[in-house]
Design a protein around this motif. Sequence first.
Motif, PDB file in Angstrom:
ATOM      1  N   ARG A   1      -4.026 -17.418   4.168  1.00 39.08           N
ATOM      2  CA  ARG A   1      -4.309 -17.836   2.928  1.00 39.08           C
ATOM      3  C   ARG A   1      -3.893 -16.815   1.892  1.00 39.08           C
ATOM      4  O   ARG A   1      -3.391 -17.019   0.960  1.00 39.08           O
ATOM      5  N   LEU A   2      -4.418 -15.539   2.245  1.00 43.17           N
ATOM      6  CA  LEU A   2      -4.182 -14.260   1.214  1.00 43.17           C
ATOM      7  C   LEU A   2      -2.659 -13.783   1.262  1.00 43.17           C
ATOM      8  O   LEU A   2      -2.273 -13.665   0.194  1.00 43.17           O
ATOM      9  N   ARG A   3      -2.259 -13.979   2.562  1.00 43.03           N
ATOM     10  CA  ARG A   3      -0.718 -13.740   2.405  1.00 43.03           C
ATOM     11  C   ARG A   3       0.073 -14.791   1.577  1.00 43.03           C
ATOM     12  O   ARG A   3       1.111 -14.159   0.788  1.00 43.03           O
ATOM     13  N   LEU A   4      -0.273 -15.794   1.630  1.00 41.34           N
ATOM     14  CA  LEU A   4       0.512 -16.803   0.818  1.00 41.34           C
ATOM     15  C   LEU A   4       0.207 -16.715  -0.703  1.00 41.34           C
ATOM     16  O   LEU A   4       0.990 -16.853  -1.511  1.00 41.34           O
ATOM     17  N   ALA A   5      -0.945 -16.445  -1.005  1.00 42.37           N
ATOM     18  CA  ALA A   5      -1.330 -16.322  -2.449  1.00 42.37           C
ATOM     19  C   ALA A   5      -0.768 -15.125  -2.856  1.00 42.37           C
ATOM     20  O   ALA A   5      -0.197 -15.132  -4.017  1.00 42.37           O
ATOM     21  N   ARG A   6      -0.406 -13.882  -2.176  1.00 37.35           N
ATOM     22  CA  ARG A   6       0.310 -12.692  -2.687  1.00 37.35           C
ATOM     23  C   ARG A   6       1.667 -13.103  -2.649  1.00 37.35           C
ATOM     24  O   ARG A   6       2.125 -12.612  -3.730  1.00 37.35           O
ATOM     25  N   ARG A   7       2.425 -14.039  -1.862  1.00 37.38           N
ATOM     26  CA  ARG A   7       3.649 -14.617  -2.121  1.00 37.38           C
ATOM     27  C   ARG A   7       3.725 -15.080  -3.341  1.00 37.38           C
ATOM     28  O   ARG A   7       4.769 -14.920  -4.070  1.00 37.38           O
ATOM     29  N   ALA A   8       2.720 -15.996  -3.817  1.00 36.92           N
ATOM     30  CA  ALA A   8       2.984 -16.705  -4.939  1.00 36.92           C
ATOM     31  C   ALA A   8       2.925 -15.812  -6.222  1.00 36.92           C
ATOM     32  O   ALA A   8       3.542 -15.948  -7.237  1.00 36.92           O
ATOM     33  N   MET A   9       2.157 -14.613  -6.235  1.00 42.53           N
ATOM     34  CA  MET A   9       1.967 -13.708  -7.152  1.00 42.53           C
ATOM     35  C   MET A   9       3.212 -13.081  -7.256  1.00 42.53           C
ATOM     36  O   MET A   9       3.806 -12.868  -8.517  1.00 42.53           O
ATOM     37  N   LYS A  10       3.932 -12.663  -6.260  1.00 42.19           N
ATOM     38  CA  LYS A  10       5.295 -11.866  -6.291  1.00 42.19           C
ATOM     39  C   LYS A  10       6.359 -12.938  -6.912  1.00 42.19           C
ATOM     40  O   LYS A  10       7.167 -12.513  -7.609  1.00 42.19           O
ATOM     41  N   MET A  11       6.037 -14.095  -6.748  1.00 44.45           N
ATOM     42  CA  MET A  11       7.287 -15.093  -7.286  1.00 44.45           C
ATOM     43  C   MET A  11       7.032 -15.421  -8.810  1.00 44.45           C
ATOM     44  O   MET A  11       7.552 -16.148  -9.243  1.00 44.45           O
ATOM     45  N   GLY A  12       5.925 -14.936  -9.151  1.00 48.51           N
ATOM     46  CA  GLY A  12       5.597 -15.287 -10.407  1.00 48.51           C
ATOM     47  C   GLY A  12       4.832 -16.523 -10.790  1.00 48.51           C
ATOM     48  O   GLY A  12       4.699 -16.738 -11.911  1.00 48.51           O
ATOM     49  N   VAL A  13       4.035 -17.181  -9.782  1.00 47.78           N
ATOM     50  CA  VAL A  13       3.166 -18.093 -10.224  1.00 47.78           C
ATOM     51  C   VAL A  13       2.163 -17.963 -11.194  1.00 47.78           C
ATOM     52  O   VAL A  13       1.711 -16.759 -10.994  1.00 47.78           O
ATOM     53  N   VAL A  14       1.952 -18.745 -12.150  1.00 45.32           N
ATOM     54  CA  VAL A  14       1.020 -18.520 -13.294  1.00 45.32           C
ATOM     55  C   VAL A  14      -0.059 -19.719 -12.941  1.00 45.32           C
ATOM     56  O   VAL A  14       0.161 -20.843 -12.661  1.00 45.32           O
ATOM     57  N   ILE A  15      -1.543 -19.291 -13.007  1.00 46.06           N
ATOM     58  CA  ILE A  15      -2.671 -20.315 -13.099  1.00 46.06           C
ATOM     59  C   ILE A  15      -3.062 -20.276 -14.480  1.00 46.06           C
ATOM     60  O   ILE A  15      -3.573 -19.374 -15.077  1.00 46.06           O
ATOM     61  N   LYS A  16      -3.162 -21.631 -14.769  1.00 40.92           N
ATOM     62  CA  LYS A  16      -3.659 -21.830 -16.212  1.00 40.92           C
ATOM     63  C   LYS A  16      -4.599 -23.117 -16.188  1.00 40.92           C
ATOM     64  O   LYS A  16      -4.462 -23.945 -15.742  1.00 40.92           O
ATOM     65  N   GLU A  17      -5.764 -22.947 -17.147  1.00 39.29           N
ATOM     66  CA  GLU A  17      -6.564 -23.978 -17.647  1.00 39.29           C
ATOM     67  C   GLU A  17      -6.131 -24.784 -18.731  1.00 39.29           C
ATOM     68  O   GLU A  17      -5.848 -24.102 -19.685  1.00 39.29           O
ATOM     69  N   VAL A  18      -5.902 -25.994 -18.590  1.00 40.97           N
ATOM     70  CA  VAL A  18      -5.221 -26.880 -19.679  1.00 40.97           C
ATOM     71  C   VAL A  18      -6.060 -28.042 -19.903  1.00 40.97           C
ATOM     72  O   VAL A  18      -7.133 -28.030 -19.325  1.00 40.97           O
ATOM     73  N   ASP A  19      -5.923 -28.294 -21.271  1.00 42.94           N
ATOM     74  CA  ASP A  19      -6.897 -29.509 -21.504  1.00 42.94           C
ATOM     75  C   ASP A  19      -6.284 -30.988 -21.774  1.00 42.94           C
ATOM     76  O   ASP A  19      -6.772 -31.929 -22.089  1.00 42.94           O
ATOM     77  N   THR A  20      -4.812 -30.825 -21.012  1.00 43.81           N
ATOM     78  CA  THR A  20      -4.533 -32.373 -20.919  1.00 43.81           C
ATOM     79  C   THR A  20      -4.070 -32.342 -19.561  1.00 43.81           C
ATOM     80  O   THR A  20      -3.940 -31.802 -18.732  1.00 43.81           O
TER      81      THR A  20
END
Length: 302
Positions: free
Chosen positions: A125-144
Amino acid sequence: MDYHKDRYEDCSLIVFENNLPIAAFPAHKIDENTIASHFGLSYGGIILRKTEVLHKTLQIVYKILFVLKSSKIEKIIYKSFHKFYNSIGSEEITYAKYLIKAKLTVRQFSSVINLNDKLEMNRTRLRLARRAMKMGVVIKEVDTFDDYWNNILMPNLNCKYSAKPAHTVEEITKLHNSFPKNIHQFNAYLNDTIVAGATLFETANVVRVQYNSANEEGRHSGASDLLYLELIERYFKHKNYFDFGTSFDDNGLNLGLLNWKESFGARAFSIDTFEIETKNYILLEKSINCDDRKLIQNHHHH
């Protein structure tokens, strides 16, 4: 419950004392003689005030069964409240169920992380999460909700299970507008395109995953893993419990889904369904003394 009232024939009860509501039991008709503790809700059962003591709780259960029996309802299908949603976690109702000989008919479980005593997450899990960060994945809360519903959730459910989400995008939007502090949409974006998301319901102590979905890219890039890592470690770390929900589908237990939840440190908390015969109110008479009984029989029911 309002937005889906046309799907259920309501049969909810409210218990009053001196004109004040002291308990509620959301329920609906199954057939002439059977009601169910509400299937349209994530959790149900008899809702009590925090201050309620055992003796009073038994009176309340007695009253509910007595009134239902007098209205020709013979049986209740009672889906019990997960204990960790109860803000003090007490189990008076569990004792009442034992006294009235409630019969356990279904046992499922939800995968839950106790945030006050977290297990280590699996290295993958942690390795995959780090991969996502390196690839520039962004997590955002949205209201739609449209982006997630139309581009991720609906295509995914349709392709995997030929199913639709229980809420339409209009319904979840309406719910969010009524409860903006309790319903959240978090999305994961890769190159400004949505690849994964989670719809969460928040209560006083719990955050519950109502919908979880990712597309191929969201899974492969680790965006989905990063999303949950952030939700658990950052956005909701102040809560007591993180509830991933059940992993049951039409074929029974979905082990792949379960393994994924467990790899974040989630463990099984049972969700039980009971059958209760209303005539068993009689079994509570010994536990509530005679004076109470007169008081209960004389009550008008609302």
